[in-house]
Design a protein around this motif. Sequence first.
Motif, PDB file in Angstrom:
ATOM      1  N   GLY A  14       0.801  -1.222   0.000  1.00  0.00           N
ATOM      2  CA  GLY A  14       0.000   0.000   0.000  1.00  0.00           C
ATOM      3  C   GLY A  14       0.827   1.263   0.000  1.00  0.00           C
ATOM      4  N   GLY A  15       2.121   1.129   0.216  1.00  0.00           N
ATOM      5  CA  GLY A  15       2.991   2.286   0.270  1.00  0.00           C
ATOM      6  C   GLY A  15       3.423   2.781  -1.100  1.00  0.00           C
ATOM      7  N   SER A  16       4.299   3.773  -1.085  1.00  0.00           N
ATOM      8  CA  SER A  16       4.756   4.416  -2.321  1.00  0.00           C
ATOM      9  C   SER A  16       6.277   4.542  -2.346  1.00  0.00           C
ATOM     10  N   LEU A  17       6.811   4.520  -3.542  1.00  0.00           N
ATOM     11  CA  LEU A  17       8.217   4.804  -3.785  1.00  0.00           C
ATOM     12  C   LEU A  17       8.335   5.572  -5.086  1.00  0.00           C
ATOM     13  N   ARG A  18       9.410   6.334  -5.196  1.00  0.00           N
ATOM     14  CA  ARG A  18       9.683   7.053  -6.440  1.00  0.00           C
ATOM     15  C   ARG A  18      11.088   6.715  -6.898  1.00  0.00           C
ATOM     16  N   LEU A  19      11.173   6.146  -8.080  1.00  0.00           N
ATOM     17  CA  LEU A  19      12.464   5.816  -8.670  1.00  0.00           C
ATOM     18  C   LEU A  19      12.909   6.944  -9.599  1.00  0.00           C
ATOM     19  N   SER A  20      14.204   7.179  -9.619  1.00  0.00           N
ATOM     20  CA  SER A  20      14.783   8.199 -10.487  1.00  0.00           C
ATOM     21  C   SER A  20      15.899   7.582 -11.312  1.00  0.00           C
ATOM     22  N   CYS A  21      16.081   8.112 -12.498  1.00  0.00           N
ATOM     23  CA  CYS A  21      17.163   7.643 -13.366  1.00  0.00           C
ATOM     24  C   CYS A  21      17.655   8.823 -14.196  1.00  0.00           C
ATOM     25  N   GLU A  22      18.944   9.047 -14.156  1.00  0.00           N
ATOM     26  CA  GLU A  22      19.538  10.150 -14.910  1.00  0.00           C
ATOM     27  C   GLU A  22      20.534   9.611 -15.919  1.00  0.00           C
ATOM     28  N   ALA A  23      20.411  10.083 -17.135  1.00  0.00           N
ATOM     29  CA  ALA A  23      21.372   9.747 -18.185  1.00  0.00           C
ATOM     30  C   ALA A  23      22.453  10.811 -18.221  1.00  0.00           C
ATOM     31  N   SER A  24      23.700  10.374 -18.323  1.00  0.00           N
ATOM     32  CA  SER A  24      24.799  11.330 -18.354  1.00  0.00           C
ATOM     33  C   SER A  24      25.824  10.904 -19.399  1.00  0.00           C
ATOM     34  N   GLY A  25      26.650  11.858 -19.794  1.00  0.00           N
ATOM     35  CA  GLY A  25      27.665  11.583 -20.801  1.00  0.00           C
ATOM     36  C   GLY A  25      27.408  12.391 -22.058  1.00  0.00           C
ATOM     37  N   SER A  26      27.975  11.918 -23.159  1.00  0.00           N
ATOM     38  CA  SER A  26      27.904  12.634 -24.433  1.00  0.00           C
ATOM     39  C   SER A  26      26.605  12.288 -25.161  1.00  0.00           C
ATOM     40  N   ILE A  27      25.533  12.914 -24.719  1.00  0.00           N
ATOM     41  CA  ILE A  27      24.207  12.627 -25.241  1.00  0.00           C
ATOM     42  C   ILE A  27      23.770  13.727 -26.190  1.00  0.00           C
ATOM     43  N   PHE A  28      23.313  13.329 -27.371  1.00  0.00           N
ATOM     44  CA  PHE A  28      22.771  14.287 -28.328  1.00  0.00           C
ATOM     45  C   PHE A  28      21.274  14.445 -28.123  1.00  0.00           C
ATOM     46  N   SER A  29      20.584  13.305 -28.053  1.00  0.00           N
ATOM     47  CA  SER A  29      19.150  13.346 -27.796  1.00  0.00           C
ATOM     48  C   SER A  29      18.689  11.998 -27.249  1.00  0.00           C
ATOM     49  N   THR A 101      26.607  12.038 -29.040  1.00  0.00           N
ATOM     50  CA  THR A 101      27.106  13.182 -29.812  1.00  0.00           C
ATOM     51  C   THR A 101      27.908  12.743 -31.033  1.00  0.00           C
ATOM     52  N   THR A 102      28.282  11.494 -31.109  1.00  0.00           N
ATOM     53  CA  THR A 102      28.930  10.965 -32.318  1.00  0.00           C
ATOM     54  C   THR A 102      27.911  10.359 -33.260  1.00  0.00           C
ATOM     55  N   MET A 103      26.643  10.611 -32.983  1.00  0.00           N
ATOM     56  CA  MET A 103      25.538  10.143 -33.818  1.00  0.00           C
ATOM     57  C   MET A 103      25.404   8.622 -33.816  1.00  0.00           C
ATOM     58  N   THR A 104      25.802   8.028 -32.721  1.00  0.00           N
ATOM     59  CA  THR A 104      25.603   6.591 -32.531  1.00  0.00           C
ATOM     60  C   THR A 104      24.310   6.383 -31.770  1.00  0.00           C
ATOM     61  N   ARG A 105      23.451   5.521 -32.301  1.00  0.00           N
ATOM     62  CA  ARG A 105      22.201   5.250 -31.601  1.00  0.00           C
ATOM     63  C   ARG A 105      22.377   4.047 -30.692  1.00  0.00           C
ATOM     64  N   LEU A 106      22.022   4.240 -29.455  1.00  0.00           N
ATOM     65  CA  LEU A 106      22.040   3.150 -28.477  1.00  0.00           C
ATOM     66  C   LEU A 106      20.589   2.789 -28.194  1.00  0.00           C
ATOM     67  N   PHE A 107      20.154   1.649 -28.684  1.00  0.00           N
ATOM     68  CA  PHE A 107      18.749   1.296 -28.567  1.00  0.00           C
ATOM     69  C   PHE A 107      18.361   0.866 -27.165  1.00  0.00           C
ATOM     70  N   HIS A 108      19.228   0.163 -26.473  1.00  0.00           N
ATOM     71  CA  HIS A 108      18.890  -0.370 -25.160  1.00  0.00           C
ATOM     72  C   HIS A 108      20.074  -0.166 -24.214  1.00  0.00           C
ATOM     73  N   LEU A 109      20.200   1.052 -23.755  1.00  0.00           N
ATOM     74  CA  LEU A 109      21.197   1.342 -22.737  1.00  0.00           C
ATOM     75  C   LEU A 109      20.572   1.055 -21.381  1.00  0.00           C
ATOM     76  N   TRP A 110      21.262   0.273 -20.561  1.00  0.00           N
ATOM     77  CA  TRP A 110      20.724  -0.139 -19.270  1.00  0.00           C
ATOM     78  C   TRP A 110      21.474   0.508 -18.127  1.00  0.00           C
ATOM     79  N   GLY A 111      20.731   0.855 -17.101  1.00  0.00           N
ATOM     80  CA  GLY A 111      21.338   1.292 -15.865  1.00  0.00           C
ATOM     81  C   GLY A 111      21.496   0.114 -14.920  1.00  0.00           C
ATOM     82  N   GLN A 112      22.144   0.375 -13.803  1.00  0.00           N
ATOM     83  CA  GLN A 112      22.230  -0.674 -12.795  1.00  0.00           C
ATOM     84  C   GLN A 112      20.858  -0.828 -12.160  1.00  0.00           C
ATOM     85  N   GLY A 113      20.551  -1.949 -11.640  1.00  0.00           N
ATOM     86  CA  GLY A 113      19.244  -2.158 -11.043  1.00  0.00           C
ATOM     87  C   GLY A 113      19.135  -1.545  -9.663  1.00  0.00           C
ATOM     88  N   THR A 114      17.904  -1.291  -9.280  1.00  0.00           N
ATOM     89  CA  THR A 114      17.631  -0.830  -7.923  1.00  0.00           C
ATOM     90  C   THR A 114      16.540  -1.729  -7.340  1.00  0.00           C
TER      91      THR A 114
END
Length: 120
Positions: A14-29, A101-114
């Motif tokens: 019944g409780g609540s949690l809020r997960l956050s995820c930040e992308a960092s590095g040479s990101i174009f979009s 920024t090198t125009m490489t598309r990363l389709f499935h970049l994964w973060g570490q799990g929480t």
Amino acid sequence: VQLQASGGGLVQPGGSLRLSCEASGSIFSINAMGWYRQGPGIQRELVASIVRGEIANYADSVKGRFTISRDYAKNSVYLQMNSLEPEDTAVYYCNADLITTTMTRLFHLWGQGTQVTVSS
């Protein structure tokens, strides 16, 4: 380029949690970001995803309880989880579909799990 997730923990049913995820590095979009989860003995599954333009998709099991949102300025995605159930217990993974920024598309970049544990 990497994803850094945070916000997991132990919560009562019944409780609540809020997960956050930040992308960092040479990101174009960033085209899309999302959350997956993997419970014990269960295949990793999509929880929610959001595409640029604010098109959101949810697993049927979390509709009405979870809300995904993005902060484009911070290259971040959030998952507000309400009315948590023991069945929501899993490791939650952040995921992104982005272009560097090198125009490489990363389709499935994964973060570490929480870890999210719902238990009384």
